[in-house]
Design a protein around this motif. Structure first.
Motif, PDB file in Angstrom:
ATOM      1  N   GLN A  60      -2.676   3.898  -4.950  1.00 27.69           N
ATOM      2  CA  GLN A  60      -1.581   3.082  -4.123  1.00 27.69           C
ATOM      3  C   GLN A  60      -1.407   4.075  -3.176  1.00 27.69           C
ATOM      4  OE1 GLN A  60       0.576  -0.391  -4.528  1.00 27.69           O
ATOM      5  NE2 GLN A  60      -1.534  -0.454  -4.941  1.00 27.69           N
ATOM      6  N   ARG A  61      -1.193   5.419  -3.471  1.00 31.47           N
ATOM      7  CA  ARG A  61      -0.599   6.494  -2.407  1.00 31.47           C
ATOM      8  C   ARG A  61      -2.053   6.820  -1.439  1.00 31.47           C
ATOM      9  NH1 ARG A  61       1.010  10.224  -5.354  1.00 31.47           N
ATOM     10  NH2 ARG A  61       3.217   9.930  -5.226  1.00 31.47           N
ATOM     11  N   SER A 100      -1.956   3.799   0.993  1.00 29.93           N
ATOM     12  CA  SER A 100      -0.949   3.494   2.001  1.00 29.93           C
ATOM     13  C   SER A 100      -1.170   5.017   2.929  1.00 29.93           C
ATOM     14  CB  SER A 100       0.302   4.083   1.368  1.00 29.93           C
ATOM     15  OG  SER A 100       1.330   4.037   2.343  1.00 29.93           O
ATOM     16  N   LEU A 118       6.397   4.457  -4.816  1.00 34.78           N
ATOM     17  CA  LEU A 118       6.319   5.039  -3.428  1.00 34.78           C
ATOM     18  C   LEU A 118       7.171   4.467  -2.471  1.00 34.78           C
ATOM     19  CD1 LEU A 118       2.302   4.621  -3.522  1.00 34.78           C
ATOM     20  CD2 LEU A 118       3.706   6.588  -3.942  1.00 34.78           C
ATOM     21  N   THR A 168       5.622   1.169   3.141  1.00 35.97           N
ATOM     22  CA  THR A 168       5.388   0.941   1.722  1.00 35.97           C
ATOM     23  C   THR A 168       6.348  -0.431   1.541  1.00 35.97           C
ATOM     24  OG1 THR A 168       7.116   2.174   1.002  1.00 35.97           O
ATOM     25  CG2 THR A 168       5.022   3.036   0.927  1.00 35.97           C
TER      26      THR A 168
END
Length: 370
Positions: free
Chosen positions: A297-298, A301, A313, A318
């Motif tokens: 997910q990081r 993003s 996050l 986000t």
């Protein structure tokens, strides 16, 4: 590029409309994009991902996953939303992973038994509002936005809401004729999803559709097409673009401003599942597990500029940050059985028929409208 404004002023019969819909299922503005990341270790395992997710935004995610798991021989194919759906129906044993922002179509496939459960710790801990039956997972949180050329705002004033856009096009349609662009709901699954959501959300939606038609708005199949036209100044206003695609693109073009409307903003969640007939199901499950991890997910993003959902996050863009900043205006599409109602054949035909009537300016008695 597909324009429906050439149909302005002429009636469309049910058979012709059906033909347009069928045509739309098989056509796309761009050829299928494909990205290959060969395995660098032995033995290798194929991983086939089919998606409606443009390569520049997916690439950081795919490359990071491949660095972590070099044993996978990855084939990534990017298609339009409806192409993706139709290809899966024809060859459900081809992909190991299915990703798309056309939420109703993804939900229908899973509801019809085409997905297998994923029970990894990341999947089990995923927010309940962003998954369904441990088989379908939302992995992005993407507002639907407008993009306005700054010269338009300097000349006519700011555009910060749907009401502002309606007023601008209604009052200055001649100056903007042929310079506005949006999705074609008949040939884009995403465009249809936005249309049906807005028609239920805003009492002025049909007025806006009529104003768009009156300004000879161009109708296209992807956000990428809209951005191309906005950057080269063919278009001055883009309506209902995927915010995740817009953010990075517009930041590098000082002539454009992107707007999350302050009266309401649809939010689309990109959905992923592993098909029941996946040829390499373990590979598919591992990729989805990575997609739901804080690491994946990081990367999504930071590297792809796509809004991540993971609750750990909290940076700019986000889901957590947007929910805090736009607490009153965001209107996410719920992930649940209500999505099936949007694909009811009669409702779909009625909505698209009315959309075309309003857009083309046909005079139709109120009793005939759905």
């Amino acid at each position: 590029m597909l324009r429906r404004s050439v149909l302005r002023g002429s009636a469309i019969s049910g058979s012709v409309l059906g033909g347009l819909l069928l045509w739309g299922l098989w056509q796309s503005a761009y050829a299928t994009e494909e990205l290959s990341l060969p395995a660098t270790t032995e033995p290798s395992t194929p991983l086939v991902i089919h998606a409606a997710f443009d390569v520049p935004y997916a690439r950081p995610l795919l490359e990071d996953f491949h660095r972590r798991h070099p044993q996978y021989d990855i084939t990534y194919r990017n298609l339009s939303t409806l192409e993706l759906h139709e290809r899966f129906l024809n060859t459900p044993d081809e992909p190991d992973v299915m990703m798309s922002s056309a939420m109703p179509w993804q939900y229908r496939l899973v509801n019809d038994g085409h997905a297998q459960p994923i029970t990894t710790s990341n999947a089990e801990d995923w927010p309940t509002w962003a998954k369904w039956r441990q088989e379908l997972f939302a992995f992005t949180y993407e507002p639907i936005v407008m993009v306005i050329n700054r010269e338009v705002m300097e000349r006519f004033g700011p555009v910060d809401s749907h009401a502002d856009l309606l007023g601008l096009i209604s009052q200055h349609g001649d100056a903007l004729r042929g310079r506005v662009v949006t999705y074609d709901p008949a040939t884009s699954g995403a465009g249809y999803t936005y249309a049906i959501e807005e028609s239920q959300l805003s009492p002025r939606y049909w007025d806006l559709v009529a104003a768009l038609g009156g300004a000879d708005t161009h109708l296209v199949g992807t956000t990428g097409e809209m951005l191309d036209g906005l950057h080269d100044r063919r278009f001055l206003i883009g309506y209902n673009l995927l915010g995740s695609y817009v953010r990075q693109s517009v930041e590098h073009d000082p002539s454009l401003r992107w707007v999350i409307p302050d009266d309401y903003a649809l939010v689309i969640q990109r959905l992923v599942f592993v098909p029941r007939q996946a040829p390499h199901p373990a590979a598919g499950r591992r990729f989805v597990d990575y997609l739901l991890s804080v690491e994946g997910q990081r990367v999504l993003s930071d590297g792809g500029n796509v809004a991540a959902i993971h609750p750990q996050l909290d940076g700019p863009g986000t889901a957590t940050a947007m929910q805090r900043r736009y607490a009153e205006g965001l209107r996410p599409t719920p992930l649940g059985p209500g999505l099936l109602a949007t694909l009811d054949d009669l409702k779909r035909r009625a909505l698209l028929s009315r959309w075309q009537r309003e857009f083309s300016g046909e005079m139709v008695g109120e009793q005939e409208r759905p």
